[in-house]
Design an enzyme around this catalytic site. Sequence first.
Site, PDB file in Angstrom:
ATOM      1  N   SER A 180     -97.608  62.751  91.875  1.00 42.33           N
ATOM      2  CA  SER A 180     -96.633  62.192  92.818  1.00 42.33           C
ATOM      3  C   SER A 180     -95.643  61.357  92.013  1.00 42.33           C
ATOM      4  O   SER A 180     -95.562  60.151  92.132  1.00 42.33           O
ATOM      5  CB  SER A 180     -97.335  61.341  93.881  1.00 42.33           C
ATOM      6  OG  SER A 180     -97.953  60.213  93.311  1.00 42.33           O
ATOM      7  N   HIS A 227    -102.921  64.104  96.134  1.00 44.22           N
ATOM      8  CA  HIS A 227    -104.107  64.132  95.277  1.00 44.22           C
ATOM      9  C   HIS A 227    -105.289  64.832  95.942  1.00 44.22           C
ATOM     10  O   HIS A 227    -106.296  65.120  95.314  1.00 44.22           O
ATOM     11  CB  HIS A 227    -104.519  62.718  94.857  1.00 44.22           C
ATOM     12  CG  HIS A 227    -103.530  62.092  93.931  1.00 44.22           C
ATOM     13  ND1 HIS A 227    -103.614  60.775  93.538  1.00 44.22           N
ATOM     14  CD2 HIS A 227    -102.438  62.601  93.311  1.00 44.22           C
ATOM     15  CE1 HIS A 227    -102.605  60.497  92.723  1.00 44.22           C
ATOM     16  NE2 HIS A 227    -101.869  61.577  92.575  1.00 44.22           N
ATOM     17  N   GLU A 265    -104.055  56.741  98.154  1.00 39.50           N
ATOM     18  CA  GLU A 265    -105.161  56.047  97.483  1.00 39.50           C
ATOM     19  C   GLU A 265    -105.698  54.872  98.298  1.00 39.50           C
ATOM     20  O   GLU A 265    -104.930  54.068  98.801  1.00 39.50           O
ATOM     21  CB  GLU A 265    -104.679  55.502  96.118  1.00 39.50           C
ATOM     22  CG  GLU A 265    -104.160  56.610  95.229  1.00 39.50           C
ATOM     23  CD  GLU A 265    -103.460  56.107  93.964  1.00 39.50           C
ATOM     24  OE1 GLU A 265    -103.699  54.946  93.575  1.00 39.50           O
ATOM     25  OE2 GLU A 265    -102.684  56.872  93.396  1.00 39.50           O
ATOM     26  N   GLU A 271    -108.516  61.862  91.310  1.00 39.49           N
ATOM     27  CA  GLU A 271    -108.863  60.615  90.629  1.00 39.49           C
ATOM     28  C   GLU A 271    -110.322  60.228  90.848  1.00 39.49           C
ATOM     29  O   GLU A 271    -110.709  59.076  90.642  1.00 39.49           O
ATOM     30  CB  GLU A 271    -107.916  59.497  91.079  1.00 39.49           C
ATOM     31  CG  GLU A 271    -106.463  59.837  90.696  1.00 39.49           C
ATOM     32  CD  GLU A 271    -105.482  58.695  90.915  1.00 39.49           C
ATOM     33  OE1 GLU A 271    -105.861  57.673  91.524  1.00 39.49           O
ATOM     34  OE2 GLU A 271    -104.337  58.826  90.457  1.00 39.49           O
ATOM     35  N   ASP A 291    -102.480  52.632  98.076  1.00 41.08           N
ATOM     36  CA  ASP A 291    -101.220  53.192  97.599  1.00 41.08           C
ATOM     37  C   ASP A 291    -100.873  54.368  98.512  1.00 41.08           C
ATOM     38  O   ASP A 291    -101.328  55.491  98.288  1.00 41.08           O
ATOM     39  CB  ASP A 291    -101.333  53.674  96.148  1.00 41.08           C
ATOM     40  CG  ASP A 291    -100.040  54.328  95.675  1.00 41.08           C
ATOM     41  OD1 ASP A 291     -99.031  54.253  96.409  1.00 41.08           O
ATOM     42  OD2 ASP A 291    -100.037  54.918  94.569  1.00 41.08           O
ATOM     43  N   GLU A 347     -99.238  49.287  97.452  1.00 44.98           N
ATOM     44  CA  GLU A 347     -98.325  49.868  96.462  1.00 44.98           C
ATOM     45  C   GLU A 347     -97.489  50.956  97.133  1.00 44.98           C
ATOM     46  O   GLU A 347     -98.011  51.727  97.940  1.00 44.98           O
ATOM     47  CB  GLU A 347     -99.174  50.465  95.328  1.00 44.98           C
ATOM     48  CG  GLU A 347     -98.387  51.208  94.278  1.00 44.98           C
ATOM     49  CD  GLU A 347     -99.327  51.959  93.323  1.00 44.98           C
ATOM     50  OE1 GLU A 347    -100.453  51.471  93.089  1.00 44.98           O
ATOM     51  OE2 GLU A 347     -98.925  53.030  92.840  1.00 44.98           O
ATOM     52  N   ASP A 406     -93.990  51.241  92.649  1.00 38.68           N
ATOM     53  CA  ASP A 406     -94.345  52.248  91.635  1.00 38.68           C
ATOM     54  C   ASP A 406     -93.164  53.211  91.470  1.00 38.68           C
ATOM     55  O   ASP A 406     -92.338  53.049  90.568  1.00 38.68           O
ATOM     56  CB  ASP A 406     -95.620  52.972  92.081  1.00 38.68           C
ATOM     57  CG  ASP A 406     -95.976  54.175  91.219  1.00 38.68           C
ATOM     58  OD1 ASP A 406     -95.403  54.338  90.140  1.00 38.68           O
ATOM     59  OD2 ASP A 406     -96.856  54.977  91.628  1.00 38.68           O
ATOM     60  N   LYS A 425     -96.787  52.137  84.261  1.00 37.30           N
ATOM     61  CA  LYS A 425     -97.314  53.401  83.742  1.00 37.30           C
ATOM     62  C   LYS A 425     -96.532  53.745  82.483  1.00 37.30           C
ATOM     63  O   LYS A 425     -95.308  53.931  82.536  1.00 37.30           O
ATOM     64  CB  LYS A 425     -97.105  54.519  84.757  1.00 37.30           C
ATOM     65  CG  LYS A 425     -97.978  54.447  86.010  1.00 37.30           C
ATOM     66  CD  LYS A 425     -97.439  55.423  87.059  1.00 37.30           C
ATOM     67  CE  LYS A 425     -98.416  55.659  88.214  1.00 37.30           C
ATOM     68  NZ  LYS A 425     -97.744  56.314  89.355  1.00 37.30           N
ATOM     69  N   HIS A 432    -103.279  54.245  85.347  1.00 36.05           N
ATOM     70  CA  HIS A 432    -103.450  55.593  84.798  1.00 36.05           C
ATOM     71  C   HIS A 432    -102.522  56.548  85.531  1.00 36.05           C
ATOM     72  O   HIS A 432    -101.738  56.123  86.384  1.00 36.05           O
ATOM     73  CB  HIS A 432    -104.913  56.029  84.992  1.00 36.05           C
ATOM     74  CG  HIS A 432    -105.270  56.171  86.456  1.00 36.05           C
ATOM     75  ND1 HIS A 432    -106.316  56.914  86.916  1.00 36.05           N
ATOM     76  CD2 HIS A 432    -104.670  55.647  87.565  1.00 36.05           C
ATOM     77  CE1 HIS A 432    -106.358  56.848  88.237  1.00 36.05           C
ATOM     78  NE2 HIS A 432    -105.382  56.092  88.644  1.00 36.05           N
ATOM     79  N   LYS A 453    -105.565  49.904  87.802  1.00 34.95           N
ATOM     80  CA  LYS A 453    -106.221  50.967  88.560  1.00 34.95           C
ATOM     81  C   LYS A 453    -106.383  52.166  87.655  1.00 34.95           C
ATOM     82  O   LYS A 453    -105.456  52.576  86.957  1.00 34.95           O
ATOM     83  CB  LYS A 453    -105.414  51.327  89.818  1.00 34.95           C
ATOM     84  CG  LYS A 453    -104.025  51.882  89.592  1.00 34.95           C
ATOM     85  CD  LYS A 453    -103.461  52.417  90.917  1.00 34.95           C
ATOM     86  CE  LYS A 453    -102.275  53.334  90.679  1.00 34.95           C
ATOM     87  NZ  LYS A 453    -101.707  53.899  91.916  1.00 34.95           N
TER      88      LYS A 453
HETATM   89  P1  PGA Z   1     -99.559  60.098  90.072  1.00 29.40           P
HETATM   90  O1  PGA Z   1    -100.123  59.101  91.160  1.00 29.40           O
HETATM   91  O2  PGA Z   1    -100.148  59.770  88.759  1.00 29.40           O
HETATM   92  O3  PGA Z   1     -99.936  61.429  90.625  1.00 29.40           O
HETATM   93  O4  PGA Z   1     -98.051  59.899  90.076  1.00 29.40           O
HETATM   94  C1  PGA Z   1    -100.417  57.773  90.878  1.00 29.40           C
HETATM   95  C2  PGA Z   1     -99.660  56.829  91.748  1.00 29.40           C
HETATM   96  O5  PGA Z   1     -98.866  57.235  92.629  1.00 29.40           O
HETATM   97  O6  PGA Z   1     -99.816  55.628  91.581  1.00 29.40           O
HETATM   98 ZN    ZN Z   2     -98.384  54.915  93.156  1.00 35.30          ZN
END
Ligand code: PGA
Ligand code: ZN
Length: 426
Positions: free
Chosen positions: A40, A153, A163, A204, A241, A284, A311, A336, A364, A387
């Site tokens: 995503s 996911h 999430e 995940e 999230d 998030e 994010d 990230k 991650h 996370k």
């Molecule tokens: P992604 O998801 O690594 O698939 O982008 C993680 C997130 O949205 O925080």
């Molecule tokens: Zn996110």
Amino acid sequence: QIKTICAREILDSRGNPTVEVDIWDEAGRTARASVPSGASTGSREAVEYRDGDPNRYGGKGVLKAVEHVNTIIQPALIGIDARKQRLIDNIMIELDGTENKSKLGANAILGVSLACARLAAYQSDLPLYRYLGGVGANLMPVPCMNIINGGVHARWQGADFQEYMIAPWGAKTIREAVQWGSEVYQSLRLVLKEEGLSTGVGDEGGFAPHVKSNRQPLELIVKAIENAGFKPGEDVAICIDPASSEFYKDGIYTLHSEDSQLNAEQLSDYYSRLIDDFPLVLIEDGLAEDDWSGWKVLHQKLAGRVELVGDDLFVTNIKYIQRGIDENLANSALIKLNQIGTLSETIDAVNLCHQNHWGTFISHRSGETIDSFIADMTVALRAGHLKTGAPCRGERIEKYNQLMRIEQELGQSAVFAGKQAFIGNA
Ligand code: PGA
Ligand code: ZN
């Protein structure tokens, strides 16, 4: 001094190709790093270079990114001191020359950036967290474990929200926090079974049950926390999230699992009710990456009650984080490495947040490797929470295990961040 750099194509946790980089110095010391990959992804993220050759891995091969490391980046870095991280990162940024690292690929650049840092730590005879963070690197983060996976996911089989994480923030050490997290995870498996819901896992490592609403996972998790013998909120809090960019279009958020459509204000009020009813302490990407005006509303309504993390909105880029600070849109940024593409720029993003009393939530990606760089980085940068998935699946576990190793090594000087790490929950 850097002598040789060698990249290769390996597989990530979804079985898709990614970049791994080995690096050697003149003395024969060597280090390795590999690069994760999101599903995503934010539209403003640095670009991962994919071959686009339909005959290999459905176009997802990374042989060109590998070639960029071996034939373009390597010659430019030979002879340079691996400890000169910023110089190294700047050379690669200049070689690339684009705003979003699309020429060489953020996957090529990041692999080298991280491998250099690891080699430099080795040359300095220091563990990575101390090399990056100095002697003050002793803050052990609260592990936020994603135990229910939804959205992309889980291939949209269940919740719209991507999430649902548990934060064992009442623990005294990371070792204890990991234990509590694992116990709640195992307890959730039984709760799901009792409810007749699937216990298959998503990208995940969290369960991906076919739930009826976005609220139901919170109910299931609270039950799992209680059944495991913990107090919801006091011992173990919850973070979500929603990754709402994924279900946003033209000002409207569509919740498929509930058959409803909300605007930014209505969705903010929806979150507000969730905060009333559940021990929710961090949200998030509550709103979408293009909904800048919506974020202002979200912040006005919820700041002071939960940590509001951007994010996709900020993509670890100081340009967007600065806008968020100036316009009061959030109080924390997700961090990230591969969203921005170098270690130096990632550190800049963290520093900008901390200077402005914002939180930083290290993360991650949903596609991971066993590389545990972010575990050391979280301790080094004193981010206080991270996370890295459920306490399940090797690529997730390896980060938690590395944190426990670091805590053991630090001994008495280790400090567990606990509740303090979460912004706006005083
Ligand atoms: P992604 O998801 O690594 O698939 O982008 C993680 C997130 O949205 O925080
Ligand atoms: Zn996110």
